[in-house]
Structure formats: structure tokens, C-alpha cells
Design an enzyme around this catalytic site. Structure first.
Site, PDB file in Angstrom:
ATOM      1  N   LYS A   1      -6.180   3.704  -4.755  1.00  0.00           N
ATOM      2  CA  LYS A   1      -6.840   3.186  -3.546  1.00  0.00           C
ATOM      3  C   LYS A   1      -8.144   2.751  -3.683  1.00  0.00           C
ATOM      4  O   LYS A   1      -8.625   1.578  -3.284  1.00  0.00           O
ATOM      5  CB  LYS A   1      -6.550   4.376  -2.283  1.00  0.00           C
ATOM      6  CG  LYS A   1      -5.367   4.448  -1.728  1.00  0.00           C
ATOM      7  CD  LYS A   1      -5.247   5.561  -0.709  1.00  0.00           C
ATOM      8  CE  LYS A   1      -3.844   5.666  -0.051  1.00  0.00           C
ATOM      9  NZ  LYS A   1      -3.923   6.745   0.968  1.00  0.00           N
TER      10      LYS A   1
ATOM     11  N   LYS B   1      10.084  -6.074  -5.620  1.00  0.00           N
ATOM     12  CA  LYS B   1      10.010  -4.818  -4.432  1.00  0.00           C
ATOM     13  C   LYS B   1       9.774  -5.483  -3.258  1.00  0.00           C
ATOM     14  O   LYS B   1       8.731  -6.063  -3.063  1.00  0.00           O
ATOM     15  CB  LYS B   1       9.264  -3.605  -4.998  1.00  0.00           C
ATOM     16  CG  LYS B   1       9.106  -2.472  -3.817  1.00  0.00           C
ATOM     17  CD  LYS B   1       8.063  -1.569  -4.398  1.00  0.00           C
ATOM     18  CE  LYS B   1       8.102  -0.291  -3.480  1.00  0.00           C
ATOM     19  NZ  LYS B   1       7.450  -0.497  -2.085  1.00  0.00           N
TER      20      LYS B   1
ATOM     21  N   LYS C   1       5.041  -4.813   2.320  1.00  0.00           N
ATOM     22  CA  LYS C   1       4.404  -5.599   3.131  1.00  0.00           C
ATOM     23  C   LYS C   1       2.861  -6.178   2.373  1.00  0.00           C
ATOM     24  O   LYS C   1       2.505  -7.426   2.718  1.00  0.00           O
ATOM     25  CB  LYS C   1       3.869  -4.786   4.248  1.00  0.00           C
ATOM     26  CG  LYS C   1       2.986  -3.703   4.047  1.00  0.00           C
ATOM     27  CD  LYS C   1       2.537  -3.042   5.523  1.00  0.00           C
ATOM     28  CE  LYS C   1       1.904  -1.773   5.145  1.00  0.00           C
ATOM     29  NZ  LYS C   1       2.918  -0.815   4.330  1.00  0.00           N
TER      30      LYS C   1
HETATM   31  P1  ADP Z   1       4.974  -1.108   1.966  1.00  0.00           P
HETATM   32  O1  ADP Z   1       5.301  -1.216   0.054  1.00  0.00           O
HETATM   33  O2  ADP Z   1       5.239  -2.100   2.520  1.00  0.00           O
HETATM   34  O3  ADP Z   1       3.521  -0.921   2.051  1.00  0.00           O
HETATM   35  P2  ADP Z   1       5.172   1.664   2.415  1.00  0.00           P
HETATM   36  O4  ADP Z   1       4.438   1.985   0.929  1.00  0.00           O
HETATM   37  O5  ADP Z   1       4.423   1.771   3.694  1.00  0.00           O
HETATM   38  O6  ADP Z   1       5.575  -0.012   2.337  1.00  0.00           O
HETATM   39  O7  ADP Z   1       6.597   2.303   2.655  1.00  0.00           O
HETATM   40  C1  ADP Z   1       6.928   3.527   3.352  1.00  0.00           C
HETATM   41  C2  ADP Z   1       8.327   3.939   3.151  1.00  0.00           C
HETATM   42  O8  ADP Z   1       9.336   2.987   2.844  1.00  0.00           O
HETATM   43  C3  ADP Z   1       8.351   4.711   1.656  1.00  0.00           C
HETATM   44  O9  ADP Z   1       8.456   5.901   1.835  1.00  0.00           O
HETATM   45  C4  ADP Z   1       9.127   3.963   0.967  1.00  0.00           C
HETATM   46  O10 ADP Z   1       9.956   5.012   0.483  1.00  0.00           O
HETATM   47  C5  ADP Z   1      10.012   3.006   1.789  1.00  0.00           C
HETATM   48  N1  ADP Z   1       9.841   1.752   1.098  1.00  0.00           N
HETATM   49  C6  ADP Z   1       9.171   0.576   1.269  1.00  0.00           C
HETATM   50  N2  ADP Z   1       9.628  -0.276   0.536  1.00  0.00           N
HETATM   51  C7  ADP Z   1      10.465  -0.163  -0.026  1.00  0.00           C
HETATM   52  C8  ADP Z   1      11.427  -0.759  -0.979  1.00  0.00           C
HETATM   53  N3  ADP Z   1      11.449  -2.033  -1.218  1.00  0.00           N
HETATM   54  N4  ADP Z   1      12.489  -0.380  -1.114  1.00  0.00           N
HETATM   55  C9  ADP Z   1      12.887   1.207  -0.753  1.00  0.00           C
HETATM   56  N5  ADP Z   1      12.108   1.549   0.061  1.00  0.00           N
HETATM   57  C10 ADP Z   1      11.005   0.993   0.117  1.00  0.00           C
END
Ligand code: ADP
Ligand code: TRP
Length: 320
Positions: free
Chosen positions: A110, A189, A192
């Protein structure tokens, strides 16, 4: 079995979140005693704007309720409504060696991303330990990046228990292994942070536009398309049964349809899957007082457990 997880409310949810986090969570409440809260004290560590933090917190509550968190089955609250967690956080800090936190990679990641290196960010895992230990949690469903935090929680609990007896339950993490990473519209992947996400609650036209942007190769119409390397197929397959997948594979092989057809089909699948959630969401957005009532009720229940636990903890350590 008691299962607890915290949700970081950080904006719009996408299809990766839906299959990777929300669907499995909603399934857990059918079999287990599920405790879920919006981790707004944690979000404060990276928030710049009070209004945005408030907005994200309440939107996450609406989204999770719409997607199936059932307040009759799950205790659902906002973290800051149960301030006992901060009391425990301080007490646990005494049982947290600096070295344990210095090894935490999430903190380093972070800071590398530009989040100011505050004490709150550094001690984030201690607050997470308090979340978990306050409610005698047995299992903690988390993404892979959070496993270390659950391990830190165990270390803190063991140290405490060694000194004062079996006050805390030792939690275990629960990680969904088999789910592959869901690709975004560029094939990377879905996240957001990469501007490649398909959000869950878009207008129908916007959703089609987003699907149309999915990266595809340039197989001419009339030629068969390789479904195995097609991101549209990978996404569509998430919504389909085994039989429906075979049928879609046949359509890819036939050469009669092009990417445009499959993008339309994908949009239809997403739109249909989310119809019940969309309806509920519209309802909750029009009845925000009900959302607040649900959260207050959840906090009341969580607080009564939390204060009973805190009495034991304070007694153990000698706080009057
Ligand atoms: P982002 O990558 O959009 O910031 P987060 O880190 O907030 O997403 O993810 C929240 C949850 O959603 C995590 O527990 C993760 O397991 C799931 N997740 C996020 N993106 C994916 C993805 N592309 N494939 C599978 N699971 C995902
Ligand atoms: N740190 C978690 C995340 O970023 C959110 C969280 C806070 C949490 N407290 C928790 C998760 C307790 C599980 C248990 O996703």
C-alpha cells in the site's frame, strides 16, 4: 460454524467481485453462522474524503443486501457501529510484536502504491485481528492477499492465550482455491484499478457497450472461433451450466456467428443473472430507511456479543 468477514467498501462492484467474493459469501450464509460487516474503520486508512467514505459505506450495504445477504440469516453491520472493536484493538496491540507487523506485505504494497505510511495503516492487521477475535470466529473467508492477516491474528491470539488462558478462539482462513482469475475486457485480471472491469449495476445500453469492448482476435465471419482463447467465452461460461457451455462451444465451432453475436449473448447473460439483484437494489435505494434499520439491528446484535466478550478480556488483563 461461525464465519466472519469484513468488506472493504471501495466503489463499484464488478463481475470479478461477484464470482470471486459475493456469490461464495451468499452461499456461506445457507450453511453457517455468517457475520459480515463493512470495514469502514479500515477504509479510513486510505480515504481522503469524508463524503466518499460515507457514500461508499452505504452503497456497499445496499449492494450486498441486493446481491443476497439476508439479514434474517446473517448478522450484517457497519464496523464503526460496534466501537468495542477499537477497545480490543488497543489491548491486542500489547500482544503484537513490532516484527510481526513489519513483515506484513500488504502494508508495504500500500505504501508503494502511494498511500501515506500512517500508524493506522501499519497497525491495520491488529484491527483486523480485533474484528476476528471479538466474535469467536472460526473461519475467515478472504482473498489470497489477506491470508497473512489471518495468520497474524492467530499469532496475536496465541500470545494472549498463553498468558491469560483460552480466551480467544484461533481462527482459520478460508480461501476459494478453484476459482480462476476472472479476466477483464482486456484479458488481464478484472480489477477496478485497471479500468477493465464490467460493473454489476450498469444501464443496459452501457453494459452492451462495455461487452462490445472486450478484446477479441480478428477471425473473419464464417470461420470457426477458438472458444478456449476467447475472453467473451470465459466470461459467458461463468453463467452457464455444463450443458449450456457445450452448446456455446458448438456455436463457436460452427463458424456461423461472429464476436458481435457472442458479445450480445454475454450481455444477455449478465443482464438476466442480475435481474433479481437489480430489482432489490432499486427497492432499497427507494427505501433507505430500511437499509439503516437492517444495519442498526445488525450492530445491536453484534454489540451485545462484543460487550460480553470485552468483559472477559478486560477481566483477564486487569482493566476495571
Ligand atoms: P479489485 O481488484 O477490483 O480492487 P478487490 O481487491 O476489492 O478487487 O477484490 C475484492 C474481492 O473480489 C477479493 O476477495 C477477490 O477475491 C475478488 N476478486 C476481485 N477481482 C477478481 C477477479 N478478477 N477474479 C476473481 N476474483 C476477484
Ligand atoms: N482487510 C480486509 C480486506 O481488505 C477487510 C477486513 C477487515 C476483513 N476486517 C476483516 C476481512 C476481518 C476478514 C476479517 O479485504
Amino acid at each position: 460454524m461461525r464465519v466472519l468477514t469484513g468488506i472493504q467498501a471501495s466503489g463499484k462492484l464488478h463481475i470479478g467481485n461477484y464470482f470471486g467474493a459475493m456469490k461464495p459469501m451468499v452461499e456461506l450464509q445457507e450453511k453457517h453462522e455468517l457475520f459480515t460487516f463493512i470495514a469502514n474503520y479500515h477504509s479510513l486508512t486510505s480515504s481522503k474524503d469524508a463524503q466518499a467514505l460515507k457514500q461508499n459505506t452505504i452503497e456497499a450495504a445496499v449492494d450486498y443486501l441486493s446481491l443476497g445477504i439476508d439479514p434474517n440469516k446473517t448478522t450484517f453491520w457497519v464496523q464503526s457501529h460496534v466501537p468495542e472493536v477499537l477497545e480490543l484493538y488497543w489491548i491486542l496491540s500489547k500482544f503484537t510484536p513490532m516484527g510481526l507487523l513489519e513483515r506484513a506485505h500488504s502494508y508495504k504494497d500500500k505504501v508503494a502504491k502511494g498511500i501515506p505510511a500512517s500508524h493506522a495503516l501499519f497497525s491495520y492487521p491488529v484491527l483486523m485481528a480485533a474484528d476476528i477475535l471479538l466474535f469467536d470466529t472460526q473461519k475467515v473467508p478472504v482473498g489470497k492477499d489477506q491470508i497473512q492477516h489471518v495468520e497474524i491474528t492467530r499469532d496475536i491470539a496465541i500470545k494472549f492465550n498463553n498468558e491469560y488462558g483460552e480466551i480467544f478462539v484461533l481462527p482459520e482462513h478460508l480461501v476459494q482455491e478453484e476459482l480462476a482469475t476472472i479476466p477483464g475486457i482486456d484479458g488481464q485480471k478484472m480489477s477496478k484499478s485497471y479500468d477493465n472491469a464490467i460493473d454489476l449495476f450498469m444501464e443496459e445500453k452501457e453494459l452492451q457497450k462495455r461487452c462490445n469492448k472486450i478484446l477479441s482476435s480478428s477471425t473473419p465471419l464464417g470461420d470457426p472461433i477458438d472458444y478456449k482463447t476467447c475472453h467473451i467465452y470465459t466470461l459467458a461460461a461463468l453463467f452457464l451450466s455444463e450443458e449450456e457451455r457445450s452448446a456455446l462451444q458448438e456455436r463457436y465451432k460452427s463458424g456461423k456467428e461472429g464476436y458481435g453475436h457472442f458479445k450480445k449473448y454475454l450481455k444477455e447473460l449478465i443482464w438476466k443473472e442480475l435481474a433479481p439483484a437489480r430489482e432489490k437494489r432499486a427497492y432499497y435505494l427507494a427505501h433507505m430507511d430500511e437499509v439503516h434499520d437492517i444495519l442498526n439491528e445488525g450492530a445491536k446484535k453484534a454489540r451485545s456479543l462484543a460487550s460480553a466478550k470485552m468483559e472477559k478480556v478486560k477481566e483477564a488483563v486487569g482493566l476495571l
